[in-house]
Design a protein around this motif. Structure first.
Motif, PDB file in Angstrom:
ATOM      1  N   GLY A 134       0.775  -1.223   0.000  1.00  8.62           N
ATOM      2  CA  GLY A 134       0.000   0.000   0.000  1.00  8.62           C
ATOM      3  C   GLY A 134       0.808   1.274   0.000  1.00  8.62           C
ATOM      4  N   GLY A 135       2.120   1.154   0.111  1.00 11.71           N
ATOM      5  CA  GLY A 135       2.938   2.357   0.092  1.00 11.71           C
ATOM      6  C   GLY A 135       2.964   2.992  -1.283  1.00 11.71           C
ATOM      7  N   GLY A 136       3.552   4.181  -1.353  1.00 12.32           N
ATOM      8  CA  GLY A 136       3.638   4.870  -2.626  1.00 12.32           C
ATOM      9  C   GLY A 136       4.009   6.322  -2.450  1.00 12.32           C
ATOM     10  N   LEU A 168      -3.076   7.581   2.270  1.00 16.50           N
ATOM     11  CA  LEU A 168      -2.703   6.241   1.844  1.00 16.50           C
ATOM     12  C   LEU A 168      -3.231   5.263   2.880  1.00 16.50           C
ATOM     13  N   ARG A 169      -3.497   4.039   2.463  1.00 12.23           N
ATOM     14  CA  ARG A 169      -3.842   2.972   3.405  1.00 12.23           C
ATOM     15  C   ARG A 169      -2.856   1.834   3.227  1.00 12.23           C
ATOM     16  N   LEU A 170      -2.141   1.546   4.288  1.00 10.65           N
ATOM     17  CA  LEU A 170      -1.213   0.426   4.295  1.00 10.65           C
ATOM     18  C   LEU A 170      -1.912  -0.823   4.807  1.00 10.65           C
ATOM     19  N   SER A 171      -1.496  -1.964   4.286  1.00  9.49           N
ATOM     20  CA  SER A 171      -2.012  -3.253   4.735  1.00  9.49           C
ATOM     21  C   SER A 171      -0.861  -4.144   5.165  1.00  9.49           C
ATOM     22  N   ASP A 205       6.302  12.465   7.222  1.00 14.29           N
ATOM     23  CA  ASP A 205       5.808  11.087   7.308  1.00 14.29           C
ATOM     24  C   ASP A 205       6.535  10.162   6.337  1.00 14.29           C
ATOM     25  N   THR A 206       7.387  10.732   5.491  1.00 13.48           N
ATOM     26  CA  THR A 206       8.155   9.920   4.552  1.00 13.48           C
ATOM     27  C   THR A 206       9.044   8.940   5.304  1.00 13.48           C
ATOM     28  N   ALA A 207       8.897   7.650   5.000  1.00 16.10           N
ATOM     29  CA  ALA A 207       9.638   6.612   5.711  1.00 16.10           C
ATOM     30  C   ALA A 207       9.292   5.261   5.098  1.00 16.10           C
ATOM     31  N   VAL A 208      10.055   4.258   5.501  1.00 17.74           N
ATOM     32  CA  VAL A 208       9.656   2.878   5.256  1.00 17.74           C
ATOM     33  C   VAL A 208       8.808   2.446   6.449  1.00 17.74           C
ATOM     34  N   SER A 230       8.773  -9.959  15.409  1.00 16.56           N
ATOM     35  CA  SER A 230       8.621 -10.419  14.032  1.00 16.56           C
ATOM     36  C   SER A 230       8.252  -9.231  13.172  1.00 16.56           C
ATOM     37  N   TRP A 231       8.958  -9.074  12.065  1.00 19.54           N
ATOM     38  CA  TRP A 231       8.830  -7.863  11.249  1.00 19.54           C
ATOM     39  C   TRP A 231       8.562  -8.213   9.794  1.00 19.54           C
ATOM     40  N   GLY A 232       7.812  -7.328   9.129  1.00 21.73           N
ATOM     41  CA  GLY A 232       7.670  -7.439   7.690  1.00 21.73           C
ATOM     42  C   GLY A 232       8.867  -6.823   6.990  1.00 21.73           C
ATOM     43  N   GLN A 233       8.798  -6.822   5.651  1.00 26.93           N
ATOM     44  CA  GLN A 233       9.927  -6.301   4.866  1.00 26.93           C
ATOM     45  C   GLN A 233       9.836  -4.788   4.671  1.00 26.93           C
ATOM     46  N   GLY A 234       8.686  -4.226   4.976  1.00 21.09           N
ATOM     47  CA  GLY A 234       8.500  -2.789   4.867  1.00 21.09           C
ATOM     48  C   GLY A 234       7.913  -2.356   3.539  1.00 21.09           C
ATOM     49  N   THR A 235       7.257  -1.201   3.585  1.00 19.37           N
ATOM     50  CA  THR A 235       6.716  -0.586   2.371  1.00 19.37           C
ATOM     51  C   THR A 235       7.039   0.910   2.417  1.00 19.37           C
ATOM     52  N   GLN A 236       7.506   1.435   1.307  1.00 15.94           N
ATOM     53  CA  GLN A 236       7.969   2.822   1.251  1.00 15.94           C
ATOM     54  C   GLN A 236       6.787   3.778   1.084  1.00 15.94           C
ATOM     55  N   VAL A 237       6.777   4.790   1.925  1.00 16.74           N
ATOM     56  CA  VAL A 237       5.820   5.890   1.804  1.00 16.74           C
ATOM     57  C   VAL A 237       6.620   7.169   1.587  1.00 16.74           C
ATOM     58  N   THR A 238       6.334   7.838   0.493  1.00 20.84           N
ATOM     59  CA  THR A 238       7.026   9.088   0.181  1.00 20.84           C
ATOM     60  C   THR A 238       5.992  10.194   0.020  1.00 20.84           C
ATOM     61  N   VAL A 239       6.138  11.224   0.834  1.00 22.08           N
ATOM     62  CA  VAL A 239       5.256  12.382   0.763  1.00 22.08           C
ATOM     63  C   VAL A 239       6.066  13.523   0.158  1.00 22.08           C
ATOM     64  N   SER A 240       5.633  13.956  -1.006  1.00 21.46           N
ATOM     65  CA  SER A 240       6.400  14.975  -1.724  1.00 21.46           C
ATOM     66  C   SER A 240       5.495  15.741  -2.674  1.00 21.46           C
ATOM     67  N   SER A 241       5.797  17.021  -2.827  1.00 18.51           N
ATOM     68  CA  SER A 241       5.043  17.830  -3.783  1.00 18.51           C
ATOM     69  C   SER A 241       5.756  17.862  -5.124  1.00 18.51           C
TER      70      SER A 241
END
Length: 133
Positions: A8-10, A18-21, A90-93, A122-133
């Protein structure tokens, strides 16, 4: 074997949503409290939110209160993080995680900082969220 898969990142503009799952495999997620964390470039990983397994009680970091909402669908073995009014900072993995040892309630922690991460194992692999104009 516990496996967590985030999606769900992007890329989104400031003020957007955004909605992460996070879907769990190899364990009975409905019995576990689940957490979301994030790690920005050059910074330590920090707690974002946590949700109990059954009563729906939640915790939020101060920086996301009122903007992010954690929820879960135990039938789908999925935890969500709805992120609204996104900011540049909020930009982060973003990672989801389970408590270790497994527990049905979130750790007793006021701020989700400092040693909060040590409650999770226990951790997932992560999803990138980038907030940018």
């Amino acid at each position: 074997q516990v496996q967590l898969v985030e999606s769900g990142g992007g890329l989104v503009q400031p003020g957007g949503s955004l909605r992460l799952s996070c879907t769990g495999f190899g364990f009975t997620m409905e019995f576990y409290a689940m957490g979301w964390f994030r790690q920005a470039p050059g910074k330590e990983r920090e707690g974002v939110s946590c949700i109990n397994s059954s009563d729906g009680r939640t915790q939020y970091a101060e920086s996301v209160k009122g903007r992010f909402t954690i929820s879960r669908d135990n039938a789908k073995k999925t935890v969500y993080l709805q992120m609204d009014s996104l900011k540049l900072e909020d930009t982060a993995v973003y990672y989801c995680a389970t408590l270790y040892p497994p527990a049905p309630v979130c750790p007793p922690h006021a701020t989700l900082t400092g040693d909060y991460e040590t409650y999770f194992g226990s951790w997932g692999q992560g999803t990138q969220v980038t907030v940018s104009s």
